[in-house]
Design a protein around this motif. Structure first.
Motif, PDB file in Angstrom:
ATOM      1  N   ALA A 119       2.433   9.837  -5.725  1.00  0.00           N
ATOM      2  CA  ALA A 119       2.624  10.442  -5.661  1.00  0.00           C
ATOM      3  C   ALA A 119       3.265  11.299  -6.572  1.00  0.00           C
ATOM      4  O   ALA A 119       3.807  12.455  -6.381  1.00  0.00           O
ATOM      5  CB  ALA A 119       3.104  10.377  -3.860  1.00  0.00           C
ATOM      6  N   SER A 120       4.313  10.656  -6.294  1.00  0.00           N
ATOM      7  CA  SER A 120       5.460  10.688  -7.796  1.00  0.00           C
ATOM      8  C   SER A 120       5.161  10.936  -8.490  1.00  0.00           C
ATOM      9  O   SER A 120       5.633  11.673  -9.197  1.00  0.00           O
ATOM     10  CB  SER A 120       6.673  10.197  -7.545  1.00  0.00           C
ATOM     11  N   LYS A 121       3.889  10.130  -8.966  1.00  0.00           N
ATOM     12  CA  LYS A 121       3.567  10.649 -10.393  1.00  0.00           C
ATOM     13  C   LYS A 121       2.446  12.153 -11.089  1.00  0.00           C
ATOM     14  O   LYS A 121       3.398  13.062 -11.092  1.00  0.00           O
ATOM     15  CB  LYS A 121       2.600   9.440 -10.989  1.00  0.00           C
ATOM     16  N   LYS A 122       2.024  12.265  -9.279  1.00  0.00           N
ATOM     17  CA  LYS A 122       1.203  13.280  -9.401  1.00  0.00           C
ATOM     18  C   LYS A 122       1.497  14.662  -8.868  1.00  0.00           C
ATOM     19  O   LYS A 122       0.632  15.544  -9.927  1.00  0.00           O
ATOM     20  CB  LYS A 122       0.106  13.091  -8.128  1.00  0.00           C
ATOM     21  N   ILE A 124       0.973  -1.096  -0.406  1.00  0.00           N
ATOM     22  CA  ILE A 124       0.132  -0.098   0.168  1.00  0.00           C
ATOM     23  C   ILE A 124       0.521   1.033  -0.170  1.00  0.00           C
ATOM     24  O   ILE A 124       0.689   1.699  -0.599  1.00  0.00           O
ATOM     25  CB  ILE A 124      -1.406   0.340   1.118  1.00  0.00           C
ATOM     26  N   SER A 125       1.685   0.771   0.873  1.00  0.00           N
ATOM     27  CA  SER A 125       3.193   1.966   0.873  1.00  0.00           C
ATOM     28  C   SER A 125       3.496   2.473  -0.321  1.00  0.00           C
ATOM     29  O   SER A 125       3.570   3.863  -1.088  1.00  0.00           O
ATOM     30  CB  SER A 125       4.098   1.849   1.887  1.00  0.00           C
TER      31      SER A 125
END
Lengths: 328, 273, 443
Positions: free
Chosen positions: B25-28, B17-18
């Motif tokens: 997060a890294s994409k967004k 999950i993490s």
């Protein structure tokens, strides 16, 4: 830092410095030795209760801590004055936190932990977060549970050992303590570590510290009050299971803790509100551990816990600055 | 067996999950950064001294990449290094000369007597809060090492009451200049090694009384100079390094030895004189 | 006895050492050489308007005020200007000084002053602008030690109403007794000076704050103001630093000057008694600020005294008159031991702000090393401004000062209470001053 090389000045020149040019006669050294001296009554009681064994422990802890500090002073980059009384005070406080029949090797381990782990890993005097003597005590309790729970009996002067009143309370319940006399507890006639037994002798020394203003009322009063109120509530609910507040105050390390350990200048808050919360926390955690924890005694854990909170307390509860009051 | 599998599964689940959270997060929140910034940062000396006026090397690299600033130079990097960086960015480089800091004072304990028994904090600025100068000359180097603390390159040391600068180690970053409360540190070209080691603007007699090697404003150097490179103003000589040729004529004529030769060329130059 | 007033937070009780409290003010002679410093105030530097070799008269302006926050400097003697050069002042600063050779060297100051009799002044006819102008022209600055031009303090900007005037007779510094003797011997002139300021602000209440370690002064001033409406003596409980402006306001009217604020923000103006006497002289004797009373004391002085001297008298002259052995003096303090500044030259002249000159031998010199802070909190308890001195000095030493700490550091009044009580001999005040210096340089 070696940035200056002062020269020998032949003509005597006038002295220049920033104001103020006066100073009180107090010094770190004086404070440390005064605290040591005020511990003498409690030490005397411990010698009365436990005989020469107590003297042996006191001498060994003092010699060990000073010797270790002297060795450390050669190894670290900052200046360490091993005769400034702080090492001696740590030694005496360590002695007061261990049983009179402690073997010498345990004392040595305790002294090493107190001076190195308790003090110098943080950067020496004034930098340590935790009270060095308590760090050593907790280290010893966890590492040598047998040696640290077989307390010599008072006024017997032989190798028979027993439990502390709090130990009896934890293992056998309140009923086993039916014959305990509160006066005996106040004087110190019970099993326990060297310094924690005599509430009266500790108070006697602490009064002098109050007069000299080396300790303030906030921490001890809050500590005592919290212990008393906490114990009182449970005693009222169920007097058969829970001991009286007075019993909780006089046994174990509450007096030693509240008057000497929690008020240690280096590891206690400096602000008024911070001190109140610190004293409350010490008392609260002490009783929490005593009543619901697996250890019979919780003063040292409670104080160490609160020591860790000191930087937070200092910065979140500062004293009010002048000029912040709205003038009506 | 189950005791091992269940915790393993639980922890593994958490990890999964993490990890997917991090991935999202890294994409967004991806922010584009010019890759040249990192490369320029690599090419810089990496002293993080702040001598360029930016908050460290990375900030300077960012500035170089984003702005067409040809004047911005790293004082630590040599001209060649700077040229290389600018060439990498496809720009013309302005070649800078290596500068070093030099002290406009020679008020050692022998030359300029201590006037008081200073016992305050050992810092020049702290000392100026108690007195103008600890020495007889109120313009003199206090010698408590505020500049030494400012220097990141171990180029400055206090010797006999004044700061001595190692020209080889000095990178010319200029951080010591504002660190001096007496304003005694000035930058000069590395190759121009003649300096006026005095900053005293008092009248000649007063200056001489305070320090044996003070500039007394006698004008002899001005007359001796064939290149119009040294001028006396307000009882103090000052060298114009655009014109100075290192000839050493001013050094020879100076009656108080307040003009001195700096750096390792000392011996050579003195012999020539 | 009614409850004595004092400020609430912090404060210390250093030994009072008021050795010269019973010595009446004596008048000095005109010395053979007078050294008048060009800048004797806080604010814009003065503009020198005389030249070397010129003849000057008593009261002539030597350096002119160059702006609003600036102050004139007058020649205290008639004579000839010998030299204009940079010279060490009391307090270690090297500044421009005008050296004057007086025509009447050796004459007693008393006879000079007696030649300038009191003139009648019709206070009712004085306008506020006239009062401020007279004070500004007379070169009067705060004589308690700070040296802030008085006329600026008396000119609140529009919108700031002055509701009370407080006269500072606290004199909380050890050793200094100059204000004490002024109150005893110049009670009537002081009252006249106070009435001028009261007129300036339209008859506002005036409180004269005096510490209760000076019962004779309390009584004397009380008698002098008995029949004057709206002027009241406020006895204060002795505590250092009661003479600090903010502490005095807190003690007398129980209002706190806000952080970074000025007394006029809470509607108060504070003036020192020596300043009031200078104002009296400016109006009743048409005499600019040229003399002042200062205490000469310390363990090198056989007969501690209060002496009136022309401003510009070198301290070597005082040492000669007081028979002080130059060889054994190790420390010269201008002002009191708590806030005073040290001096390195025996030739330095006294200025408008020198309230005392203290001479000590080597026994007063303490070169104790700084020890680690043991977090005893004594500094915080002693700080009258409620500052966490221990924490701030550690930040300053590490040169990492948080923005919140910066405001607090600038609030420090440098009273010296923290350094005085610190058992680890940390130079807290010097570090705080250094911290202020760092913050100012950053801005």
């Amino acid at each position: 830092m070696e940035t200056t090389n002062k020269v020998e000045v032949k003509n005597r020149l006038l002295f220049m410095d920033s104001s103020p040019l006066g100073h009180v006669s107090d010094s770190t050294v004086k404070i440390m030795y005064t605290v040591c001296i005020t511990l003498l009554p409690a030490l005397a009681v411990s010698v009365w209760m436990f005989g020469w064994e107590a003297v042996r422990v006191i001498v060994l802890t003092s010699v060990f801590t000073i010797a270790i500090e002297a060795i450390i002073s050669k190894m670290v980059s900052y200046k360490v004055n091993f005769m400034d009384g702080s090492a001696l005070l740590t030694g005496i406080l360590l002695a007061m936190n261990i049983p009179a029949n402690s073997p010498w090797w345990m004392i040595l381990v305790g002294a090493l932990v107190a001076v190195i782990l308790g003090k110098h890993v943080f950067g020496g005097l004034g930098q340590n977060i935790f009270n060095p003597a308590l760090v050593a005590r907790v280290f010893l309790i966890i590492s040598f549970p047998v040696e640290m729970t077989s307390w010599p009996k008072p006024l017997v002067y032989d190798s028979t050992t027993g439990a502390t009143p709090l130990g009896i309370l934890k293992t056998e319940g309140l009923g086993a303590l039916a014959g305990t006399n509160l006066t005996d507890l106040a004087i110190g006639q019970m099993g326990g570590s060297l310094g924690e037994i005599s509430a009266i002798a500790l108070l006697l020394g602490a009064i002098w510290l109050f007069i000299k203003k080396y300790i303030t009322w906030e921490i001890p009063v809050m500590f005592f009050a919290t212990v008393a109120v906490f114990a009182g509530i449970f005693h009222l609910i169920d007097p058969q299971t829970y001991a009286s507040p007075l019993f909780h105050l006089l046994t174990g390390g509450v007096f030693l803790g509240a008057l000497y350990m929690a008020t240690d200048m280096v590891t206690s808050p400096m602000t008024f509100k911070g001190k109140l919360i610190f004293g409350f926390g010490c008392g609260f955690f002490t009783m929490l551990i005593r009543l619901f924890g697996s250890y019979p005694e919780g003063v040292s854990f409670a104080i160490l816990l609160m020591n860790a909170m000191v930087p937070l307390l200092d910065s979140y509860f500062p004293d009010q600055k002048f000029g912040m009051v709205k003038n009506g | 067996m189950l005791e091992i599998i269940i915790p393993g599964l639980i922890l593994g689940g958490f990890a999964l999950i993490s990890a997917s959270g991090l991935l999202v997060a890294s994409k967004k929140f991806y922010v584009f950064e010019d890759p040249r910034i990192a490369e320029v940062n690599e090419m810089l000396p990496g002293a993080n001294c702040g001598g360029c006026g930016f908050a460290g090397c990375l900030a300077f690299a960012e500035h170089l990449v984003k702005n067409e600033d040809t004047d911005a130079i790293c004082p630590v990097a040599s001209g060649e290094e700077m040229q290389k960086i600018l060439a990498f960015l496809g720009r013309e480089a302005a070649v800078g000369e290596k500068m070093v800091a030099s002290l406009m004072c020679n008020g050692t304990h022998d030359n300029c007597k201590s006037q008081m028994d200073y016992a305050g904090i050992e810092d020049c600025w702290a000392a100026t809060l108690v007195t103008d100068s600890t020495k007889a000359c109120s313009f003199a180097c206090i010698g408590l090492g505020s500049c030494v603390k400012a220097c990141n390159f171990d180029a400055m040391h206090i010797e006999n009451g004044i700061v001595v600068i190692d020209d080889e180690k000095c990178t010319g970053c200029g951080l010591c200049v504002p660190a001096c409360p007496k304003n005694l540190l000035h930058m000069r070209p590395y190759k121009k090694y003649i300096t006026v080691a005095c900053y005293n603007t008092d009248r000649g007699a007063d200056a001489r009384k305070a320090c044996t090697v003070a500039c007394i404003g006698c004008l002899k150097c001005e007359k001796a100079c064939n290149y119009d490179a040294i001028h006396v103003n307000n009882f103090l000589a000052k060298i114009d390094y655009q014109k100075c040729t290192n000839c050493g004529d001013c050094v020879t004529v100076c009656p108080t030895n307040s003009i001195i030769i700096r750096g390792q060329e000392v011996h050579v130059a003195v012999e020539n004189v | 006895m009614l409850q004595l007033k004092t400020f609430s937070r912090g404060g210390i009780h250093p030994p009072e050492e008021k050795l010269s409290a019973q010595s009446p003010i004596i008048y000095g002679d005109i010395p053979a050489s007078i050294l008048v410093a060009v800048d004797q105030h806080i604010g814009k530097p003065c503009k020198l308007i005389v030249e070397k070799g010129a003849a000057v008269t008593r009261g002539q302006v030597l350096a002119e005020s160059s702006g609003f926050i600036s102050s004139n400097v007058h020649s205290p003697v008639a004579g000839r200007i010998q030299k204009i050069a940079r010279f060490p002042l009391l307090g270690g600063q090297v500044r421009e000084v005008i050296q004057i050779t007086p025509d009447n060297a050796g004459e007693n100051l008393k006879s000079v002053i007696d030649n300038e009799p009191e003139q009648a002044v019709e206070i009712e006819k004085l306008t506020p602008d006239k009062i401020r102008k007279t004070i500004a022209d007379a070169g009067i600055v705060g004589m308690g030690g700070a040296g802030f031009p008085t006329h600026v303090k008396l000119s609140p900007p529009d919108g700031k109403e002055i509701k009370e005037l407080i006269i500072n007779g606290a004199e909380c510094e050890p050793y200094i007794t100059a204000d004490h003797r002024l109150m005893l011997e110049y009670a009537e002139p002081l009252v006249k000076g106070i009435l001028i300021l009261q007129k300036l602000f339209g008859g506002i209440p005036v409180y004269i704050g005096i510490e209760n370690n000076k019962p004779d002064a309390l009584q004397r001033i009380d008698e002098a103001v008995k029949n004057i409406p709206n002027v009241e003596v406020v006895p204060l409980k002795t505590k250092y630093p009661q003479g600090g402006e903010k502490q005095l306001i807190k003690a007398v009217v129980n209002r706190e000057v806000p952080s970074k604020g000025l007394p006029m923000d809470v509607g108060v103006v504070v003036q020192n008694v020596a300043t009031i006497l200078a104002i009296y002289n400016a109006f009743y004797h048409k005499r600019p600020l040229m003399e002042r009373v200062l205490t000469v004391s310390g363990n090198m002085v056989k007969d501690p005294a209060n002496i009136m001297l022309p401003i510009g008298t070198p301290i070597s002259y005082i040492m000669e008159k007081a028979e002080i052995d130059k060889e054994n003096v190790g420390l010269v303090i201008s002002g009191g031991p708590m806030m005073g500044k040290t001096s390195f030259s025996f030739e330095s002249p006294i200025t408008k702000t020198s309230s005392a000159i203290l001479f000590f031998n080597n026994s007063m010199i303490s070169k104790r090393e700084e020890n680690p802070c043991i977090r005893c909190g004594a500094c915080i308890k002693a700080c009258p401004m409620g500052l966490d001195v221990a924490q701030y000095t550690k930040m300053i030493i590490a040169s990492v000062i948080s923005p919140k700490a910066k405001d607090s550091i600038l609030d420090c009044i440098e009273c010296g209470s923290c350094s005085y009580v610190c058992p680890a001999d940390r130079r807290l005040v010097h570090w705080m001053r250094f911290g202020k210096n760092i913050i100012r340089r950053e801005n």
